[in-house]
Structure formats: C-alpha cells, structure tokens
Design a protein around this motif. Structure first.
Motif, mmCIF file in Angstrom:
data_model
loop_
_atom_site.group_PDB
_atom_site.id
_atom_site.type_symbol
_atom_site.label_atom_id
_atom_site.label_comp_id
_atom_site.label_asym_id
_atom_site.label_seq_id
_atom_site.Cartn_x
_atom_site.Cartn_y
_atom_site.Cartn_z
ATOM 1 N N VAL A 83 45.971 28.329 85.493
ATOM 2 C CA VAL A 83 47.012 27.313 85.662
ATOM 3 C C VAL A 83 46.940 26.256 84.556
ATOM 4 O O VAL A 83 47.941 25.992 83.890
ATOM 5 N N PRO A 84 45.767 25.639 84.281
ATOM 6 C CA PRO A 84 45.723 24.678 83.178
ATOM 7 C C PRO A 84 45.987 25.317 81.807
ATOM 8 O O PRO A 84 46.593 24.698 80.926
ATOM 9 N N TYR A 85 45.541 26.554 81.633
ATOM 10 C CA TYR A 85 45.771 27.253 80.360
ATOM 11 C C TYR A 85 47.267 27.438 80.125
ATOM 12 O O TYR A 85 47.784 27.154 79.049
ATOM 13 N N LEU A 86 47.983 27.918 81.130
ATOM 14 C CA LEU A 86 49.419 28.118 80.993
ATOM 15 C C LEU A 86 50.154 26.790 80.808
ATOM 16 O O LEU A 86 51.118 26.713 80.049
ATOM 17 N N ALA A 87 49.684 25.741 81.469
ATOM 18 C CA ALA A 87 50.307 24.421 81.317
ATOM 19 C C ALA A 87 50.216 23.939 79.872
ATOM 20 O O ALA A 87 51.148 23.309 79.359
ATOM 21 N N ALA A 88 49.121 24.245 79.198
ATOM 22 C CA ALA A 88 48.954 23.837 77.802
ATOM 23 C C ALA A 88 50.003 24.472 76.900
ATOM 24 O O ALA A 88 50.331 23.936 75.846
#
Length: 108
Positions: A83-88
C-alpha cells in the motif's frame, strides 16, 4: 552462462587454495562457497531493484533479470509494504489486491 553448480564449484576451488595452512573439509568449503554465492545473488537483486526503482532507464537486461528475482521479504505483510509502495507512485490502494491510479495514465 555458468550454472549455479559450476559457480559454487569454482568458488570451492578459490577457497581451497586461498590459505594453504587452512585445510577445511569439502563440506565446509561447499557451505562457505554457497553462502558467498547467495550473498552475491542477494547483492545483485538489491542492486537491480535499486536501479529500476531509481531510474526510468533504459536498463540492461542483466539489471532486469536481477530485479526480477526480488521477492517480498518473509514476515512482511503485503499491506505493510504494498500500500505505501503504490502510494509513492500515485496509486490509491486499499489493499494489495485493490488499487487504482489517481493520476491520469500518460499517453505516448
């Protein structure tokens, strides 16, 4: 291209003659060679992922091949990482399976 067995065997030969005063057993040499080889593979994978993550490329095939061997570390939950990776990268992710782009897709 040398196989894994060929590369480990070559490393065993290097280790066998590295210190003539030390005469480890064949199994000790194999374990040490395998550990050295796995450490080198991990470094190749790390460097490959770093290269494709930090630069749009173009990248050489060996970089893509190394990056393709990357796997999510054991014990890391998808949601903790994905989730944080995709948000970046501008994706609105509710989970590792459900996400959508928040930016328009670039046209070529």
């Amino acid at each position: 291209m040398a196989t894994l067995a060929d590369r480990v065997a070559a490393r065993v030969k290097e280790l066998r003659f590295a210190d003539p005063d030390e005469q480890p057993s064949t199994s000790q040499l194999l374990r040490r060679a395998e550990t050295d080889f796995q450490d080198a593979l991990r470094e190749e994978v790390r460097a490959g992922m770093q290269a494709v993550s930090r630069s749009i490329g173009p990248h050489e095939n060996y970089i893509w091949e190394a990056a393709a061997r990357w796997i999510l570390p054991e014990g890391v939950e998808d949601v903790d990482f994905v989730v944080p990776y995709l948000a970046a990268y501008g994706y609105d992710a509710g989970s590792a399976q459900e996400w959508r782009g928040t930016r328009p897709t670039p046209k070529l």
